[in-house]
Enzyme design. Structure first.
Site, short mmCIF file in Angstrom:
data_model
loop_
_atom_site.label_atom_id
_atom_site.label_comp_id
_atom_site.label_asym_id
_atom_site.label_seq_id
_atom_site.Cartn_x
_atom_site.Cartn_y
_atom_site.Cartn_z
N MET A 41 0.84 -1.20 0.00
CA MET A 41 0.00 0.00 0.00
C MET A 41 0.87 1.24 0.00
O MET A 41 1.69 1.43 0.90
CB MET A 41 -0.90 0.02 1.23
CG MET A 41 -1.96 -1.06 1.24
SD MET A 41 -2.81 -1.12 2.83
CE MET A 41 -1.59 -2.01 3.81
N ILE A 48 1.32 -6.04 8.00
CA ILE A 48 2.71 -5.71 8.33
C ILE A 48 2.90 -4.20 8.38
O ILE A 48 2.55 -3.49 7.43
CB ILE A 48 3.68 -6.31 7.29
CG1 ILE A 48 3.48 -7.83 7.20
CG2 ILE A 48 5.12 -5.99 7.64
CD1 ILE A 48 4.17 -8.45 6.03
N GLY A 103 0.38 2.83 6.74
CA GLY A 103 1.19 1.81 6.08
C GLY A 103 0.35 0.58 5.80
O GLY A 103 -0.82 0.61 6.03
N SER A 104 0.89 -0.51 5.36
CA SER A 104 2.03 -0.55 4.49
C SER A 104 2.03 -1.81 3.62
O SER A 104 2.35 -1.73 2.47
CB SER A 104 3.32 -0.36 5.26
OG SER A 104 3.82 -1.53 5.79
N ARG A 105 1.67 -3.02 4.16
CA ARG A 105 1.72 -4.24 3.33
C ARG A 105 0.88 -5.34 3.98
O ARG A 105 0.81 -5.45 5.20
CB ARG A 105 3.16 -4.70 3.20
CG ARG A 105 3.36 -5.97 2.41
CD ARG A 105 4.84 -6.23 2.22
NE ARG A 105 5.18 -7.64 2.39
CZ ARG A 105 6.41 -8.09 2.44
NH1 ARG A 105 7.43 -7.26 2.36
NH2 ARG A 105 6.64 -9.39 2.59
#
Length: 218
Positions: free
Chosen positions: A99, A157, A187-189
């Site tokens: 992201m 994460i 964030g982020s993933r």
């Protein structure tokens, strides 16, 4: 009408108060017109960034037990077979979605099913694309089971900017595909770990939309 996620309400209110105060103080304390306007533009720009981080667009999910949908908005940055060491302890198909700051940061359930496992891990704040981010960063690990796919695991994460992960998954609860599963602040993933025989409908570099786009099917 723009909707905002509940996790951002407090930050948004504080940001508005600080923005108004900053704009008024610039008018009162400074005399140079171009400097006043420049500072005010920067303040408004920062406020807009905060607002877009917490937007929560309504998504109409086509609920289907034979599909897995993207849990977040972003770009597919990893597709590979890996050893998943925390829960499965065997090989799985990993699909990772990154992201960017301009993406919606709401996490949605990728499929309907029973929450079998939900655990928070404190950790580092490596950049989200770092190879060790999945195992060393602050993260949550959630496993959902249904009849079509069996068990799948997804992992929120944190990245270099993300300082708080919100996870709504509770072990023993039944969840519905596309509904709100949590939020990663700034964030982020998200990593998905799927059965090796899963048929993917996305490829590396694809941009996906959380809650809508099918990324795998039976």
């Amino acid at each position: 009408m723009i909707r905002f996620h509940k996790e951002g309400y407090k930050i948004i209110v504080i940001a508005f108060i600080l923005a108004i105060a900053g704009i008024l103080l610039a008018e009162k304390l400074l005399e140079t017109n171009w400097l006043i306007k420049s500072i005010q533009v920067v303040i408004v720009f920062l406020l807009i960034i905060i607002l877009q981080f917490f937007r929560n667009p309504k998504r109409a999910t086509n609920i289907d037990e034979t599909t897995i949908i993207a849990p977040v908005d972003g770009k597919v940055v990893v597709i590979e077979e890996v050893e998943e060491p925390e829960y499965f302890k065997d090989k799985r198909l990993q699909v990772s979605i990154f992201m960017s700051p301009i993406n919606v940061h709401v996490t949605r359930y990728a499929m309907s099913g029973l929450v079998k496992y939900s655990k928070y891990h404190p950790g580092k704040y490596l950049v989200a694309w770092h190879p060790k981010a999945s195992t060393e960063n602050e993260r949550t690990t959630i496993v959902i089971e249904n009849d079509s796919f069996g068990e799948i695991l997804y992992r929120q994460i944190a990245g270099a900017l993300a300082k708080r992960i919100v996870n709504y998954a509770i072990e023993g609860e039944t969840v519905i595909q596309g509904t709100d599963a949590g939020f990663i602040k700034f964030g982020s993933r998200v990593d998905l770990f799927l059965p090796l025989n899963t048929e993917l409908t996305v490829k590396l570099g694809d941009k996906v939309k959380g809650g809508i786009q099918v990324i795998a099917k039976k």
